[in-house]
Design a protein around this motif. Structure first.
Motif, PDB file in Angstrom:
ATOM      1  N   THR A 161      76.306 164.598  36.358  1.00 53.13           N
ATOM      2  CA  THR A 161      75.149 165.358  35.893  1.00 53.13           C
ATOM      3  C   THR A 161      75.408 165.854  34.477  1.00 53.13           C
ATOM      4  O   THR A 161      76.534 165.879  34.000  1.00 53.13           O
ATOM      5  N   GLY A 162      74.322 166.238  33.812  1.00 55.12           N
ATOM      6  CA  GLY A 162      74.446 166.733  32.452  1.00 55.12           C
ATOM      7  C   GLY A 162      74.430 165.642  31.402  1.00 55.12           C
ATOM      8  O   GLY A 162      74.614 165.902  30.216  1.00 55.12           O
ATOM      9  N   THR A 163      74.191 164.411  31.814  1.00 50.81           N
ATOM     10  CA  THR A 163      74.101 163.293  30.870  1.00 50.81           C
ATOM     11  C   THR A 163      72.729 162.656  30.999  1.00 50.81           C
ATOM     12  O   THR A 163      72.007 162.887  31.970  1.00 50.81           O
ATOM     13  N   ASP A 218      68.166 162.546  40.570  1.00 46.49           N
ATOM     14  CA  ASP A 218      68.383 161.861  41.837  1.00 46.49           C
ATOM     15  C   ASP A 218      67.008 161.365  42.279  1.00 46.49           C
ATOM     16  O   ASP A 218      66.003 162.058  42.066  1.00 46.49           O
ATOM     17  N   ILE A 219      66.957 160.199  42.912  1.00 52.25           N
ATOM     18  CA  ILE A 219      65.675 159.625  43.317  1.00 52.25           C
ATOM     19  C   ILE A 219      65.761 159.159  44.767  1.00 52.25           C
ATOM     20  O   ILE A 219      66.659 158.405  45.127  1.00 52.25           O
ATOM     21  N   LEU A 220      64.811 159.614  45.579  1.00 52.31           N
ATOM     22  CA  LEU A 220      64.668 159.180  46.965  1.00 52.31           C
ATOM     23  C   LEU A 220      63.360 158.410  47.046  1.00 52.31           C
ATOM     24  O   LEU A 220      62.293 158.946  46.730  1.00 52.31           O
ATOM     25  N   MET A 221      63.430 157.148  47.461  1.00 52.45           N
ATOM     26  CA  MET A 221      62.264 156.262  47.427  1.00 52.45           C
ATOM     27  C   MET A 221      61.692 156.016  48.814  1.00 52.45           C
ATOM     28  O   MET A 221      62.427 155.704  49.745  1.00 52.45           O
ATOM     29  N   LEU A 222      60.376 156.119  48.906  1.00 52.02           N
ATOM     30  CA  LEU A 222      59.653 155.792  50.127  1.00 52.02           C
ATOM     31  C   LEU A 222      59.189 154.341  49.984  1.00 52.02           C
ATOM     32  O   LEU A 222      58.393 154.030  49.103  1.00 52.02           O
ATOM     33  N   ALA A 223      59.716 153.468  50.798  1.00 47.12           N
ATOM     34  CA  ALA A 223      59.449 152.036  50.653  1.00 47.12           C
ATOM     35  C   ALA A 223      58.210 151.616  51.433  1.00 47.12           C
ATOM     36  O   ALA A 223      57.919 152.140  52.505  1.00 47.12           O
ATOM     37  N   HIS A 225      65.280 166.728  39.276  1.00 52.37           N
ATOM     38  CA  HIS A 225      65.702 166.786  37.877  1.00 52.37           C
ATOM     39  C   HIS A 225      66.843 167.792  37.766  1.00 52.37           C
ATOM     40  O   HIS A 225      66.636 168.991  37.939  1.00 52.37           O
ATOM     41  N   HIS A 226      68.044 167.301  37.508  1.00 51.02           N
ATOM     42  CA  HIS A 226      69.220 168.176  37.427  1.00 51.02           C
ATOM     43  C   HIS A 226      69.105 169.210  36.306  1.00 51.02           C
ATOM     44  O   HIS A 226      69.501 170.362  36.483  1.00 51.02           O
TER      45      HIS A 226
END
Length: 181
Positions: A33-35, A41-46, A134-135
């Motif tokens: 994180t921090g870059t 992070d992403i959680l996708m609903l397929a 969003h970190h």
């Protein structure tokens, strides 16, 4: 593309992914994180739409009709459902989760003679809805394509009750003292 801000709700993506592996099969979490690379992070609903190139080289699924190779089938599908770039700085704006196995190299370079196996050579699954943490801003967003409002509402109903209630303080900086020369 639509975006709904859920504020500072820090949902447990891993718990949601484990509870609904068929609907939420793709979780991309950043350990850095921090870059710029590790900012979300992403959680996708397929969706149910997918293309599969199996271990024996057989193509099946959405948009594979008329194609006998994975990349032309994916390209045709992408061309058909392409969404114009809205210029948003979002790391997700709808699309596909794509996997390429080692053996897929044989499709790109036909002279290679790679063994058949049980694992897919390539796989693409349509993703129209995702949750993005969003970190940097510590905010949760739902991002979804036009016509996917019901799926976005379902994802919100899954994530909000899974809010992480305990916060973990970062470790203090480690002080290292060297011995005198």
């Amino acid at each position: 593309m639509h975006q709904r801000d859920l504020g500072g709700v820090r949902a447990d993506f891993l718990k949601a992914h484990a509870a609904w592996p068929e609907r939420l099969p793709f979780l991309l979490e950043s350990a850095s994180t921090g870059t710029a690379i590790g900012r979300c992070d992403i959680l996708m609903l397929a969706s149910d739409e997918a293309i599969l190139l199996d271990g024996g080289g057989r193509l099946s699924g959405r948009s594979s009709a008329g194609h006998n190779r994975f990349l032309p089938a994916l390209d045709a599908w992408w061309s058909e459902q392409r969404i114009a770039d809205a210029g948003d700085p979002l790391p997700f704006c709808g699309g596909w989760f794509v996997y390429f196995g080692y053996e897929f190299a044989g499709e790109v370079e036909p002279r290679l003679r790679l063994p058949e196996g049980p694992a897919p050579r390539a796989y693409a699954r349509r993703v129209r809805v995702a949750a993005v943490w969003h970190h940097d801003t510590q905010r949760l967003s739902l991002v979804y394509e036009q016509g996917c409002e019901e799926d976005a509402i379902w994802l919100e109903s899954v994530l909000v009750p899974m809010a992480v209630t305990t916060s973990v303080s970062p470790l203090p900086p480690l002080e290292i003292r060297e011995d005198d020369p």
